[in-house]
Design a protein around this motif. Structure first.
Motif, PDB file in Angstrom:
ATOM      1  N   ILE A 137      -7.169   1.952  -5.933  1.00 56.15           N
ATOM      2  CA  ILE A 137      -6.428   0.806  -5.394  1.00 56.15           C
ATOM      3  C   ILE A 137      -7.261  -0.033  -4.432  1.00 56.15           C
ATOM      4  CG2 ILE A 137      -4.190   1.871  -5.749  1.00 56.15           C
ATOM      5  CD1 ILE A 137      -4.132   2.391  -2.695  1.00 56.15           C
ATOM      6  N   TYR A 177      -7.755   5.875  -3.482  1.00 54.26           N
ATOM      7  CA  TYR A 177      -6.968   6.248  -4.654  1.00 54.26           C
ATOM      8  C   TYR A 177      -5.495   6.440  -4.306  1.00 54.26           C
ATOM      9  CZ  TYR A 177     -11.501   7.699  -6.581  1.00 54.26           C
ATOM     10  OH  TYR A 177     -12.801   7.742  -7.016  1.00 54.26           O
ATOM     11  N   HIS A 178      -4.642   6.124  -5.254  1.00 56.36           N
ATOM     12  CA  HIS A 178      -3.233   6.531  -5.248  1.00 56.36           C
ATOM     13  C   HIS A 178      -3.026   7.235  -6.577  1.00 56.36           C
ATOM     14  CE1 HIS A 178       1.067   6.647  -4.850  1.00 56.36           C
ATOM     15  NE2 HIS A 178       1.219   5.936  -5.948  1.00 56.36           N
ATOM     16  N   GLU A 179      -2.773   8.549  -6.488  1.00 56.69           N
ATOM     17  CA  GLU A 179      -2.710   9.383  -7.685  1.00 56.69           C
ATOM     18  C   GLU A 179      -4.033   9.235  -8.430  1.00 56.69           C
ATOM     19  OE1 GLU A 179       0.953   8.124  -9.503  1.00 56.69           O
ATOM     20  OE2 GLU A 179       2.144   9.080  -7.932  1.00 56.69           O
ATOM     21  N   ASP A 221       1.027   7.595   0.242  1.00 55.04           N
ATOM     22  CA  ASP A 221       0.258   8.798  -0.106  1.00 55.04           C
ATOM     23  C   ASP A 221      -1.041   8.413  -0.805  1.00 55.04           C
ATOM     24  OD1 ASP A 221       1.776   7.860  -2.231  1.00 55.04           O
ATOM     25  OD2 ASP A 221       1.872   9.820  -3.191  1.00 55.04           O
ATOM     26  N   ILE A 222      -2.023   8.033   0.003  1.00 54.40           N
ATOM     27  CA  ILE A 222      -3.310   7.631  -0.558  1.00 54.40           C
ATOM     28  C   ILE A 222      -4.416   8.542  -0.029  1.00 54.40           C
ATOM     29  CG2 ILE A 222      -2.625   5.241  -0.947  1.00 54.40           C
ATOM     30  CD1 ILE A 222      -4.197   4.483   1.568  1.00 54.40           C
ATOM     31  N   CYS A 223      -5.521   8.561  -0.752  1.00 57.35           N
ATOM     32  CA  CYS A 223      -6.710   9.319  -0.373  1.00 57.35           C
ATOM     33  C   CYS A 223      -7.926   8.421  -0.550  1.00 57.35           C
ATOM     34  CB  CYS A 223      -6.877  10.545  -1.264  1.00 57.35           C
ATOM     35  SG  CYS A 223      -5.598  11.774  -1.059  1.00 57.35           S
ATOM     36  N   ARG A 248      -6.868  12.550   2.607  1.00 59.16           N
ATOM     37  CA  ARG A 248      -5.722  11.688   2.932  1.00 59.16           C
ATOM     38  C   ARG A 248      -6.119  10.686   4.006  1.00 59.16           C
ATOM     39  NH1 ARG A 248      -0.908  12.343   1.153  1.00 59.16           N
ATOM     40  NH2 ARG A 248       0.090  11.660   3.057  1.00 59.16           N
ATOM     41  N   ILE A 281       0.846  -1.183   0.000  1.00 56.64           N
ATOM     42  CA  ILE A 281       0.000   0.000   0.000  1.00 56.64           C
ATOM     43  C   ILE A 281       0.889   1.243   0.000  1.00 56.64           C
ATOM     44  CG2 ILE A 281      -1.761   1.277   1.279  1.00 56.64           C
ATOM     45  CD1 ILE A 281      -2.591  -1.497   2.459  1.00 56.64           C
ATOM     46  N   PRO A 282       0.695   2.138  -0.961  1.00 52.31           N
ATOM     47  CA  PRO A 282       1.484   3.373  -0.995  1.00 52.31           C
ATOM     48  C   PRO A 282       1.199   4.233   0.236  1.00 52.31           C
ATOM     49  CG  PRO A 282       0.296   3.042  -3.057  1.00 52.31           C
ATOM     50  CD  PRO A 282      -0.223   2.039  -2.083  1.00 52.31           C
TER      51      PRO A 282
END
Length: 67
Positions: A57, A51-53, A8-10, A21, A5-6
């Protein structure tokens, strides 16, 4: 399927809400989303999309809300 999991996700809980975030954990068949800032009107039965970017996800139907 996201294995790592990245950071920087929202997540977005309503169509009209802006993505916020958050952190996300996956355990078994459950996804837990923890927002950095409190979100208004999170309600079981709604969808949450992570979302990631510009990529989705994860997501699902909100089962339980924690304060």
């Amino acid at each position: 399927f996201v294995r790592d999991i990245p950071m920087d996700i929202c997540a977005q809980i309503r169509y009209a809400h802006r993505p916020a975030r958050c952190g996300m954990t996956v355990q078994g068949g459950s996804l837990t989303v923890e927002f950095e800032e409190p979100q208004e009107a999170v309600t079981p039965g709604q969808s949450v999309v992570v979302y990631h970017e510009e990529y989705i996800i994860g997501g699902g139907c909100i089962k339980e809300v924690f304060s």
